[in-house]
Design an enzyme around this catalytic site. Structure first.
Site, mmCIF file in Angstrom:
data_model
loop_
_atom_site.group_PDB
_atom_site.id
_atom_site.type_symbol
_atom_site.label_atom_id
_atom_site.label_comp_id
_atom_site.label_asym_id
_atom_site.label_seq_id
_atom_site.Cartn_x
_atom_site.Cartn_y
_atom_site.Cartn_z
ATOM 1 N N TYR A 201 5.671 -8.041 16.203
ATOM 2 C CA TYR A 201 5.571 -6.823 14.958
ATOM 3 C C TYR A 201 6.175 -5.355 15.949
ATOM 4 C CZ TYR A 201 3.705 -3.045 12.162
ATOM 5 O OH TYR A 201 3.503 -1.700 11.258
ATOM 6 N N PHE B 250 0.855 -0.982 0.210
ATOM 7 C CA PHE B 250 0.004 0.216 0.217
ATOM 8 C C PHE B 250 0.954 0.969 0.290
ATOM 9 C CE2 PHE B 250 -1.940 2.974 2.954
ATOM 10 C CZ PHE B 250 -2.318 3.538 2.206
HETATM 11 P P1 NAD Z 1 1.608 -3.673 3.140
HETATM 12 O O1 NAD Z 1 1.401 -4.700 4.145
HETATM 13 O O2 NAD Z 1 0.549 -2.660 1.866
HETATM 14 O O3 NAD Z 1 2.797 -3.171 1.996
HETATM 15 C C1 NAD Z 1 4.080 -4.147 2.709
HETATM 16 C C2 NAD Z 1 5.109 -4.943 2.013
HETATM 17 O O4 NAD Z 1 5.685 -5.339 1.974
HETATM 18 C C3 NAD Z 1 3.624 -5.764 1.213
HETATM 19 O O5 NAD Z 1 4.038 -5.628 -0.757
HETATM 20 C C4 NAD Z 1 4.587 -6.894 1.443
HETATM 21 O O6 NAD Z 1 4.484 -8.039 0.764
HETATM 22 C C5 NAD Z 1 6.258 -6.993 1.687
HETATM 23 N N1 NAD Z 1 6.822 -7.467 2.290
HETATM 24 C C6 NAD Z 1 6.618 -8.427 3.282
HETATM 25 N N2 NAD Z 1 6.795 -9.099 3.940
HETATM 26 C C7 NAD Z 1 8.645 -9.065 3.267
HETATM 27 C C8 NAD Z 1 9.524 -9.448 3.167
HETATM 28 N N3 NAD Z 1 9.614 -10.641 4.150
HETATM 29 N N4 NAD Z 1 10.408 -9.617 2.091
HETATM 30 C C9 NAD Z 1 9.753 -8.225 1.292
HETATM 31 N N5 NAD Z 1 8.847 -8.170 0.829
HETATM 32 C C10 NAD Z 1 7.799 -8.254 1.986
HETATM 33 O O7 NAD Z 1 1.963 -2.554 4.376
HETATM 34 P P2 NAD Z 1 1.948 -1.042 4.076
HETATM 35 O O8 NAD Z 1 0.245 -0.368 5.258
HETATM 36 O O9 NAD Z 1 1.698 -0.258 2.982
HETATM 37 O O10 NAD Z 1 2.869 -0.832 5.404
HETATM 38 C C11 NAD Z 1 4.725 -0.793 5.168
HETATM 39 C C12 NAD Z 1 5.536 0.011 6.176
HETATM 40 O O11 NAD Z 1 4.542 0.649 6.884
HETATM 41 C C13 NAD Z 1 5.315 -1.703 6.296
HETATM 42 O O12 NAD Z 1 6.577 -1.282 7.314
HETATM 43 C C14 NAD Z 1 5.103 -0.877 8.052
HETATM 44 O O13 NAD Z 1 4.949 -1.503 8.956
HETATM 45 C C15 NAD Z 1 4.784 0.233 7.504
HETATM 46 N N6 NAD Z 1 3.234 1.304 9.120
HETATM 47 C C16 NAD Z 1 2.463 0.999 8.035
HETATM 48 C C17 NAD Z 1 1.344 1.926 8.728
HETATM 49 C C18 NAD Z 1 -0.082 2.038 8.534
HETATM 50 O O14 NAD Z 1 -1.029 2.533 9.336
HETATM 51 N N7 NAD Z 1 0.167 1.289 6.561
HETATM 52 C C19 NAD Z 1 1.453 2.927 9.690
HETATM 53 C C20 NAD Z 1 2.725 2.384 11.195
HETATM 54 C C21 NAD Z 1 3.826 1.688 10.371
#
Ligand code: NAD
Ligand code: UDP
Length: 319
Positions: free
Chosen positions: A155, A23
């Site tokens: 997490y 995302f």
């Molecule tokens: P998401 O799940 O849409 O994206 C995560 C991406 O990482 C996915 O494309 C997934 O396939 C990839 N991924 C997961 N494990 C992997 C691995 N071992 N190797 C390679 N790729 C891998 O989530 P998001 O909401 O886009 O979050 C992205 C980042 O932002 C994350 O690190 C998350 O912890 C951080 N974050 C997001 C939020 C939020 O509200 N969306 C809040 C705090 C932190």
């Protein structure tokens, strides 16, 4: 013509985005490509999808690499945004050992790469490092209130350990590191079934299904629209090398989960009913970022408030 070519090559950077098909990652890749950079999107597609980056696939400055960050990776780049990690509680609790491996081994592998090629690296950390916070709103100086052995710990603790690694690489190897703590973010390209509250409520409202409030709905969150986050991330990456953070990036306007449900029902003219289900273990009771530091160091604050952001998201979700 000659001058603009020079300017273009001077500003063009080679940038690695791990988790780039997710995302947030897909919005970041799009913005970086639009700014004229060369982008490598690295993803294992656990929660990400090619659909999220389909619009970039024909671009000669965009490369898609299927790779898992728990395995070392080599590329000569100028900057790394380390986003790879499932973010929705449903996703990260699906395989908790994999989640913590992704945070910790992913951080080590990307920090090793950054050190080797002298790249700047930014870690997508999270408000979850504050756990179920006792200090409210949360400032970066607050150390948090986190259960080490609960269902969210894979997490929360993985992200906390990653922050530690970032600081240790900076102290020991002088790696150029940056940390942002992202608060709940929403917008187009969230997976409709990721189990997060905004997607659940939007989907349930549009389908006329019951809206599932966990607990009594008095717990709070502060929701940030994706475009504001991307702006904050890029501003953070562009700060001077001696500024590491961590910096909160979030929208400080706080809502109860029940208020969010009512707002989404209003915007979708929904006939859904609110129903109440048991609250998951260790669910934080309150969350609101103090963004004083981001305002000062990044000259940044959110521009899109909840109603406008939800309307933008609804346009894509209705489709
Ligand atoms: P998401 O799940 O849409 O994206 C995560 C991406 O990482 C996915 O494309 C997934 O396939 C990839 N991924 C997961 N494990 C992997 C691995 N071992 N190797 C390679 N790729 C891998 O989530 P998001 O909401 O886009 O979050 C992205 C980042 O932002 C994350 O690190 C998350 O912890 C951080 N974050 C997001 C939020 C939020 O509200 N969306 C809040 C705090 C932190
Ligand atoms: N939540 C809810 N109903 C849902 C999904 C989530 O009431 O269908 C609640 C959840 O218990 C939490 C809040 O909404 O209190 C935010 O949940 P989310 O999973 O989006 O993110 P996080 O808990 O990681 O902030």
């Amino acid at each position: 013509m000659h001058v603009s070519f020079l300017l273009y090559t001077e500003v063009m950077k080679r940038i690695l985005v791990t988790g780039g098909a997710g995302f947030i990652g897909s919005h970041l890749c799009t913005r970086l490509i639009n700014e004229g950079h060369d982008v490598i999107c690295l993803d294992n597609f656990f929660t990400g999808s090619k659909d999220n980056i389909l619009h970039l696939l024909g671009n000669k400055h965009f490369e898609l690499v299927r790779h898992d960050v728990t395995v070392p990776y080599q590329a000569i780049v100028d900057e790394i945004y380390n986003l790879a990690c499932p973010a929705s509680p449903v996703h990260y609790q699906h395989d908790p050992i994999k989640t913590i491996r992704t945070s910790i081994l992913g951080a080590i592998n990307m920090l090793d790469l950054a050190s080797e090629v002298n790249a700047k690296i930014l870690q997508a950390s999270t408000s979850e490092v504050y756990g179920d916070p006792i200090v409210h709103p949360q400032t970066e100086s607050y150390w948090g209130n986190v259960n080490t052995v609960g269902i969210r710990s894979c997490y929360d603790e993985g992200k906390r350990a990653a922050e530690t690694l970032f600081f240790d690489y900076n102290r020991e190897r002088k790696t150029k590191v940056k940390i942002i703590r992202i608060f709940n973010t929403y917008g187009p390209r969230m997976q409709p079934h990721d189990g997060r509250v905004v997607t659940n409520f939007v989907g349930q409202s549009l389908r006329g299904e019951d809206i599932t409030i966990y607990g009594d709905g008095s717990q709070t969150r502060s929701f940030q629209y994706i475009d504001d986050l991307i702006e904050g991330m890029i501003r953070m990456m562009n700060t001077a090398d001696d500024f590491i953070g961590p910096v909160n990036i979030g929208n400080p306007t706080e809502f109860t989960i029940k208020e969010l449900a009512v707002k989404i029902m209003e915007l979708t003219n929904s006939k859904s009913n609110l129903i109440f289900k048991p609250i998951p273990l260790d669910d934080p009771k309150q969350r609101q970022p103090d963004i004083t530091l981001a305002r000062k160091m990044l000259d940044w604050e959110p521009q899109v408030q909840l109603e406008e952001g939800l309307n933008r998201m609804l346009t894509t979700f209705k489709g």
